[in-house]
Design a protein around this motif. Structure first.
Motif, PDB file in Angstrom:
ATOM      1  N   ASP A  61     -59.579 -26.898  37.415  1.00 50.04           N
ATOM      2  CA  ASP A  61     -60.400 -27.578  36.408  1.00 50.04           C
ATOM      3  C   ASP A  61     -60.963 -28.890  36.940  1.00 50.04           C
ATOM      4  N   ASP A  62     -60.152 -29.607  37.685  1.00 53.21           N
ATOM      5  CA  ASP A  62     -60.595 -30.857  38.308  1.00 53.21           C
ATOM      6  C   ASP A  62     -61.814 -30.605  39.192  1.00 53.21           C
ATOM      7  N   ASN A  63     -61.733 -29.563  40.005  1.00 51.99           N
ATOM      8  CA  ASN A  63     -62.847 -29.224  40.897  1.00 51.99           C
ATOM      9  C   ASN A  63     -64.083 -28.785  40.117  1.00 51.99           C
ATOM     10  N   ALA A  64     -63.879 -28.084  38.999  1.00 53.15           N
ATOM     11  CA  ALA A  64     -65.013 -27.676  38.161  1.00 53.15           C
ATOM     12  C   ALA A  64     -65.709 -28.903  37.575  1.00 53.15           C
ATOM     13  N   HIS A  96     -53.032 -48.383  40.192  1.00 45.21           N
ATOM     14  CA  HIS A  96     -51.888 -48.476  39.289  1.00 45.21           C
ATOM     15  C   HIS A  96     -51.957 -47.451  38.154  1.00 45.21           C
ATOM     16  N   LEU A  97     -53.068 -46.732  38.062  1.00 43.59           N
ATOM     17  CA  LEU A  97     -53.209 -45.757  36.982  1.00 43.59           C
ATOM     18  C   LEU A  97     -52.398 -44.505  37.294  1.00 43.59           C
ATOM     19  N   SER A  98     -51.760 -43.970  36.279  1.00 38.34           N
ATOM     20  CA  SER A  98     -51.067 -42.689  36.439  1.00 38.34           C
ATOM     21  C   SER A  98     -52.126 -41.595  36.545  1.00 38.34           C
ATOM     22  N   PRO A  99     -51.755 -40.421  37.031  1.00 45.92           N
ATOM     23  CA  PRO A  99     -52.737 -39.336  37.094  1.00 45.92           C
ATOM     24  C   PRO A  99     -53.367 -39.046  35.735  1.00 45.92           C
ATOM     25  N   HIS A 100     -52.579 -39.125  34.677  1.00 45.20           N
ATOM     26  CA  HIS A 100     -53.119 -38.847  33.336  1.00 45.20           C
ATOM     27  C   HIS A 100     -54.078 -39.951  32.885  1.00 45.20           C
ATOM     28  N   ASP A 101     -53.780 -41.196  33.252  1.00 41.75           N
ATOM     29  CA  ASP A 101     -54.684 -42.297  32.914  1.00 41.75           C
ATOM     30  C   ASP A 101     -55.987 -42.184  33.698  1.00 41.75           C
ATOM     31  N   ARG A 102     -55.933 -41.579  34.867  1.00 46.68           N
ATOM     32  CA  ARG A 102     -57.156 -41.373  35.651  1.00 46.68           C
ATOM     33  C   ARG A 102     -58.105 -40.428  34.914  1.00 46.68           C
ATOM     34  N   ALA A 140     -68.736 -31.675  32.114  1.00 49.08           N
ATOM     35  CA  ALA A 140     -67.670 -32.329  32.874  1.00 49.08           C
ATOM     36  C   ALA A 140     -66.700 -33.022  31.920  1.00 49.08           C
ATOM     37  N   HIS A 141     -67.236 -33.674  30.901  1.00 45.17           N
ATOM     38  CA  HIS A 141     -66.401 -34.367  29.905  1.00 45.17           C
ATOM     39  C   HIS A 141     -65.476 -33.370  29.196  1.00 45.17           C
ATOM     40  N   GLN A 142     -66.024 -32.228  28.824  1.00 48.22           N
ATOM     41  CA  GLN A 142     -65.231 -31.198  28.148  1.00 48.22           C
ATOM     42  C   GLN A 142     -64.147 -30.653  29.084  1.00 48.22           C
ATOM     43  N   ILE A 143     -64.493 -30.420  30.342  1.00 43.38           N
ATOM     44  CA  ILE A 143     -63.512 -29.918  31.316  1.00 43.38           C
ATOM     45  C   ILE A 143     -62.396 -30.930  31.511  1.00 43.38           C
ATOM     46  N   ASN A 146     -59.978 -30.864  28.623  1.00 47.86           N
ATOM     47  CA  ASN A 146     -59.077 -29.714  28.716  1.00 47.86           C
ATOM     48  C   ASN A 146     -58.072 -29.888  29.850  1.00 47.86           C
ATOM     49  N   THR A 147     -58.516 -30.436  30.961  1.00 47.34           N
ATOM     50  CA  THR A 147     -57.637 -30.628  32.110  1.00 47.34           C
ATOM     51  C   THR A 147     -56.547 -31.637  31.793  1.00 47.34           C
TER      52      THR A 147
END
Length: 154
Positions: A61-64, A96-102, A140-143, A146-147
């Motif tokens: 999903d990240d790549n999409a 300093h951002l977590s992966p989810h905050d990214r 991209a925003h929608q993906i 969801n991601t």
């Protein structure tokens, strides 16, 4: 000789008269600041997403989302709005951002890019390009939405 002197004086006078106009032109922002700001936001969002997740559902999903961002950048560039920066140019993401905050940060940037594009100068020749760029940004925003939900389960 007198003709040569007259031409030199005339040329010097014309050059002196042009200086204020060129100085003023350099102070005015670029012709399409909304497009340039959108490009900057899209590149930043791309960097926040380009994290190399090991978990396949998130990586796919990240790549999409990155492909949609790249498509939006290309649409804007085809509209002849280019700041000369590449998508892989150095970018200093907040470490300093977590992966989810990214993901959240990327979505903020995508939202900002969408707003910039909707407010951009409406040139009839590039309206289709702008509208397609907005479509790519929205996908991209929608993906990314969801991601982010998928990544919570990792």
């Amino acid at each position: 000789m007198q003709i040569l002197i007259k031409h030199c004086v005339l040329a010097t006078g014309l050059m002196a008269a042009m200086v204020p106009f060129t100085m003023q032109a350099q102070q005015v922002p670029g012709p399409h600041p909304a497009y340039l700001h959108a490009l900057s936001d899209l590149r930043a969002a791309r960097h926040y997403l380009n994290d190399g997740w090991a978990w396949e559902p998130v990586r796919r999903d990240d790549n999409a989302a990155i492909r949609e961002i790249d498509a939006a950048i290309n649409e804007i560039k085809m509209a002849a709005i280019d700041d000369g920066k590449g998508v892989n140019d150095p970018f200093h993401a907040d470490g300093h951002l977590s992966p989810h905050d990214r993901f959240r940060k990327a979505n903020e940037l995508l939202y900002s890019a969408h707003n910039d594009l909707t407010k951009a100068e409406d040139v009839p020749q590039s309206r289709g390009l702008r509208d397609r760029a907005i479509g790519h940004v929205d996908r991209a925003h929608q993906i990314v939405d969801n991601t982010e939900r998928t990544a919570r389960w990792e």
